[in-house]
Design a protein around this motif. Sequence first.
Motif, PDB file in Angstrom:
ATOM      1  N   GLU A   1       2.739   8.841   4.786  1.00  0.00           N
ATOM      2  CA  GLU A   1       3.347   7.477   4.931  1.00  0.00           C
ATOM      3  C   GLU A   1       3.236   6.614   3.896  1.00  0.00           C
ATOM      4  O   GLU A   1       1.991   6.395   3.385  1.00  0.00           O
ATOM      5  N   MET A   2       4.090   6.100   3.021  1.00  0.00           N
ATOM      6  CA  MET A   2       4.093   5.154   1.952  1.00  0.00           C
ATOM      7  C   MET A   2       4.034   3.798   2.493  1.00  0.00           C
ATOM      8  O   MET A   2       4.569   3.263   3.618  1.00  0.00           O
TER       9      MET A   2
ATOM     10  N   GLY B   1      -0.060   4.928  -0.213  1.00  0.00           N
ATOM     11  CA  GLY B   1       0.204   5.620   1.058  1.00  0.00           C
ATOM     12  C   GLY B   1      -0.998   5.877   2.035  1.00  0.00           C
ATOM     13  O   GLY B   1      -2.129   5.525   1.226  1.00  0.00           O
TER      14      GLY B   1
END
Length: 421
Positions: free
Chosen positions: A326-327, A342
Amino acid sequence: MEDTVSRSSLDSSSTGDEYVVVNGEPKLRITGDIRDINDEILDRMASSSTLTSTDSLNKEPENDFNEHPAIQSSQSVNELSSKLQQKNAARERSVSLPATSLEETDTVFNGVTYLGCALVNAPRSEVEIYRNMAILNEQTQMVIPIILSVPNTSIGNIRLIDPTNDSEIANYKIHRILFCARGPNESNEKKCFAFTCSHGDSADNAIFQCHVFRCEIQEAVGKILYCFATTFRKVPKEMKESKIMLDEEFVSTFSVSLEFKEDDGKNNLTTCPKDKNIFKFRSNYEKKIVINVSQTGDTELMIERCFGLLISPGRNVKHADMQLIEMKSMGYTDGKNYLVSGSWDPTEECFLVLNTETAKDTRVFLTVAVDLVIHGIQEPVRFAIETKAKIFPMTERFWNFTKRPHQELFHINLKQVGLLI
C-alpha cells in the motif's frame, strides 16, 4: 529484455514518447566470497586513495578501438586466438602499436589469462556463471595470456591487450557488463573470475555471454573485482551526470535511496539501523518504506507518477514474485527529490522469511522496487534495489549503528526519437 535494475511494465504507460529505453542500463552485481572486496572498498573510501595494481601499472595515452564482435561458443578462445594471430601478422606488415598506447587513467593488471566465453540465457544466474567458469577452467585447451585494462570511470571499456605487442584483442563497454563472479576459495576456480556482458544494438537482438579469466595469483582476483566495482561508481567530472552522450544515445543517471522505519509500539516511527550495509529489523512490527529518487544535471526528466511500490524476499526476483504494498504518499518534496512511501506488514504469510528471526552470522536477502512513469520515456521504468537484513526479536535494542539510507545509482540508456516538448 528483463532487467533487475529497470524494466518495462505492461501495467501502465507514460504520456510522452520522446525517448526509448535502449538495452536497459548498467547494474554491476558481484557474487562469491567478497568480504575482502568489501573491506578494501571501505578502507579506500575512508582514506580516499586511488587503486593501483600490485603487478603492473603501465599507464599510457589513449588509443582508438573497435567494438569486439560476439563470439558464440564456449570453445571460442580458439577463434579469438586465430583472429589474434591474423591481427598480429597484419600489424607486423604495417606499424606495431607503441608501448604508450594504454590510457593514462586505466588500471592495468598483468598475469591474467583469458579462458574463453560461452553464450548464457540467464546473465545474472550464479549457477550458470559458476558452471561456465568450471567448464572453461578445466576443458579449455588453448588459453590467451593478456593484459587486463580497466578504465577508472563508468564511461569506458574493459580492454584485453596482447602483452607481446600492446595491441588490443577485444573490448567490452562498462555499461554492458551485468554480473561479476569470483571462483569459490576452496575450489579449482579460486584464481578465476568471470563477467557476463550483453552484445547487440537493442533488447530485441541482444545476446549474453559469460567471459572467464584466470589470474596467476589468487589475491589479484579481489583487486580486479574491486577495480570493477569502483569503476561503476565513477562518472567523469567534465561530463554532466544526467546526460552523457554515447554516439546517438545518452545515459540518464538517477540516485535512489531506500530506508525502513519501524513502529516502536508507541505510535512512533524510528529509522531501522544498518550494520555493514545490512538492515536490522525487529519481527512483527509494521514498517514504513521510504524511497527517494533524484536526478542531477541541468536537464532533468520529470517523474509524472509512481504506480507501484513492491517488495519480495530474495534476490534476482522475478516480476511475478514481487508483492505490491500500500502506497501512502508520492510526489516532489523540493522540485528535485521525488519521495515515495508505503506501508509494509511483514506478518503476512508471503513475507514469512522476512519476519523470522535469523540465526547468528546469517542474513536474508530482500528486493524493493518502485515503478515510475517518467515524462518523455515511452515505457514505465522500474528501479529495483537488492539488499540484506537481519531479523531480531521484538524486544531487541540497537545501539550505535548508522541510520543512513541505502543508496544506489541507476543509469538508463536512452535514445531520442523526437523533440522534447
